[in-house]
Design an enzyme around this catalytic site. Structure first.
Site, PDB file in Angstrom:
ATOM      1  CG  ASP A 128      -2.140   0.846   1.073  1.00 24.97           C
ATOM      2  OD1 ASP A 128      -2.086   1.818   0.295  1.00 24.97           O
ATOM      3  OD2 ASP A 128      -3.159   0.546   1.726  1.00 24.97           O
ATOM      4  CE  LYS A 140       4.622  17.487   9.505  1.00 26.56           C
ATOM      5  NZ  LYS A 140       5.563  17.724   8.371  1.00 26.56           N
ATOM      6  CG  HIS A 280      15.211 -20.324  38.601  1.00 27.64           C
ATOM      7  ND1 HIS A 280      15.918 -20.246  39.770  1.00 27.64           N
ATOM      8  CD2 HIS A 280      13.938 -19.970  38.935  1.00 27.64           C
ATOM      9  CE1 HIS A 280      15.122 -19.857  40.750  1.00 27.64           C
ATOM     10  NE2 HIS A 280      13.908 -19.689  40.264  1.00 27.64           N
TER      11      HIS A 280
END
Length: 528
Positions: A128, A140, A280
């Protein structure tokens, strides 16, 4: 009191039209003019709305197979014009540019097109251009324009319009932030395809990585650290996309440990029923057997102390008998491709235990990269997806391993690949007998694994530790014979290691003197 900016004109261009009906109705209800393109304009008219075509707004028809339709000053001028700027207002008057107060856009389905296996030309056409341009312009100029890119935000937009007749600056800022994140992720997907899919470049000059937040976590590794889980656009089956059936909220450490367990479990994707226990991020018990219940018992026996509060992963649909056995000790998380009703019922009594269903187990040979941050940078590397078979092994001692020793060697080697280096793993009859992880020298790893095996023998009342007659794997070569001699003391009868040390001859001689069988793989599996 915040000012709610009204919406007088909206440009809508969507590839995904889900939710459009309610949004369009709200916009029209509040007096907005709808401007649209192609299929979106057609859909809006089908919904009974008056729509102005973009071509009417610009005075130009859509052209070049739709590549050029919104790339026009009357579109971008209407979006980018700062309303309070006198020069901008004069330019709009001079060129007959009307303001556009909201842009509703989602982009061509580039990633879906790639995933569908489309040809290159089709992929290129699904990049696009006009959409991202409008998104960036509107984001903006968020001081005057609202940019809506996520259908999940439609209800919030409608709520703002219905409640206040317009959108606040804070709301438009939030929309703008999401919009820039969207275009960044979209461009990351395109650049990744060009590098990896189109040109076969695994490590391009610039690497863009995009991911979407799945959840915020209670905290990070420690309570004073914040954390969140992010998921990239394309993912394999795994912990990040698993369905949590029950249990309290997952923590950062839960997810990290569950991923370690699931990664090791994938090595047994097509193998017999297998159970992995992790604590762990290190395995503390792994076993394969005729049933999950038996595999659980064998895995737990390796190190039942460390298994307390651990993570359990299984490679089959979890059954009730196995689930009930698991609940006999405190377990943080159980991971399985699926679980039957009996297993779910067994876990229901343990409200804090998390049950994660992944739906599938990924291929251990799958490609991909791993990432680790360092000060000022990122380390990226290929996944350690290498595997060895019996045919890859080189016998270097006078005595060759028996068939059972070869099987146990390969089992131990597979587990060692997922143990933090320096890693030593003893295995016997398809189960780990002792695991030594993360030590600064290989001898200590061998000794720690043997100590754990002795403790297990005492706990279970065995005549001898399971390391006696076991096969032992080392993730990297033995630089000295002391590490190998520690394995001899533990009772190991066969060794699998990469080889490649300048003292290989010394280590082989020590193995021969002890009557061991030893094979080299020619590769190592450091895991830091």
């Amino acid at each position: 009191m915040q000012d709610h900016k009204p919406i007088t004109r909206v440009l809508i261009s969507l590839s995904d039209k889900e939710g459009l009906e309610d949004l369009a109705a709200a916009l029209v209800r509040h007096g907005a003019e709808l401007v649209s393109t192609g299929g979106t304009a057609k859909k809006l008219r089908e919904l009974g709305h008056e729509v102005r075509d973009v071509s009417e707004l610009t005075g130009f028809p859509e052209m070049m197979d739709g590549r050029v339709k919104t790339l026009h000053p009357k579109v971008h001028g209407g979006i980018l014009a700062v309303r309070a700027n006198e020069e901008h207002a004069a330019a709009m008057d001079a060129h007959d540019i009307g303001p556009i107060d909201m842009v509703v856009v989602n982009l061509y389905p580039f990633e879906a097109t790639v995933m569908s296996g489309a040809d290159r030309d089709t992929i290129i056409e699904n990049i696009d251009i006009g959409g991202p341009s409008m998104v960036r312009s509107a984001a903006k100029n968020h001081g005057d324009v609202a940019i809506v890119t996520d259908p999940a935000d439609y209800d919030a937009v409608i709520g703002e319009l219905d409640g206040h007749g317009g959108l606040t600056l804070e709301f438009r800022k939030m929309l703008a932030a999401k919009a820039f994140a969207l275009t960044a992720a979209y461009d990351a997907a395109i650049s990744s395809w060009f590098a990896f899919g189109d040109q076969g470049e695994a490590y391009p000059h610039r690497r863009a990585i995009a991911a979407t937040k799945a959840m915020e976590l209670r905290y990070g590794e420690n309570p004073h650290q914040k954390a969140a889980l992010y998921i990239p656009q394309a993912v394999a089956p795994g912990i990040a996309g698993a369905t949590q059936v029950q249990g309290k909220e997952l923590s950062y450490n839960n997810l990290n440990d569950a991923d370690a367990a699931f990664d090791l479990l994938s090595e047994f994707k097509d193998g017999p029923p297998t159970v992995v226990i992790v604590k762990h991020a290190n395995p503390c018990g792994v076993a394969s057997a005729d049933s999950l219940e038996e595999a659980w018992a064998q895995a737990l026996a390796c190190d039942s102390v460390s298994a307390f509060g651990g993570i359990v992963a299984v490679n089959r649909t979890l059954d009730g008998a196995t689930a009930r056995a698991i609940t006999e000790i405190f377990t943080e998380v159980v991971v399985a491709p699926d679980a039957d009703d009996d297993a779910k019922a067994a876990f229901a009594a343990k409200k804090n235990l998390r049950l994660l269903l992944t739906g599938a187990i990924p291929d251990p040979r799958r490609p991909g990269q791993t990432m680790k941050p360092i000060a000022g940078g990122l380390l990226l590397q290929d996944r350690d997806n290498a595997m060895v078979s019996a045919n890859d092994l080189k016998v270097v001692t006078k005595r060759a391993p028996t068939d059972q020793e070869v099987k146990d060697c390969l089992f131990a080697w597979t587990v060692a690949k997922h143990v933090k280096s320096n890693a030593i793993v003893y295995a016997k009859d398809g189960a780990t007998a002792g695991i030594g992880a993360g030590q600064m020298n290989r001898r200590d790893s061998a000794r720690i694994a043997a100590i754990k095996a002795k403790e297990a023998a005492e706990t279970y009342g065995w005549d001898q530790p399971r390391t006696v007659g076991s096969s032992v794997a080392s993730d990297a070569f033995f630089p000295f014979s002391d590490g190998l001699l520690a394995a001899v003391e533990a009772g190991a009868s066969a060794v699998i290691q990469p080889g490649g040390s300048i003292r290989d001859d010394e280590v082989i001689a020590a193995a021969d003197e002890a009557g061991l069988a030893m094979v080299f793989t020619g590769m190592r599996h450091f895991r830091h």
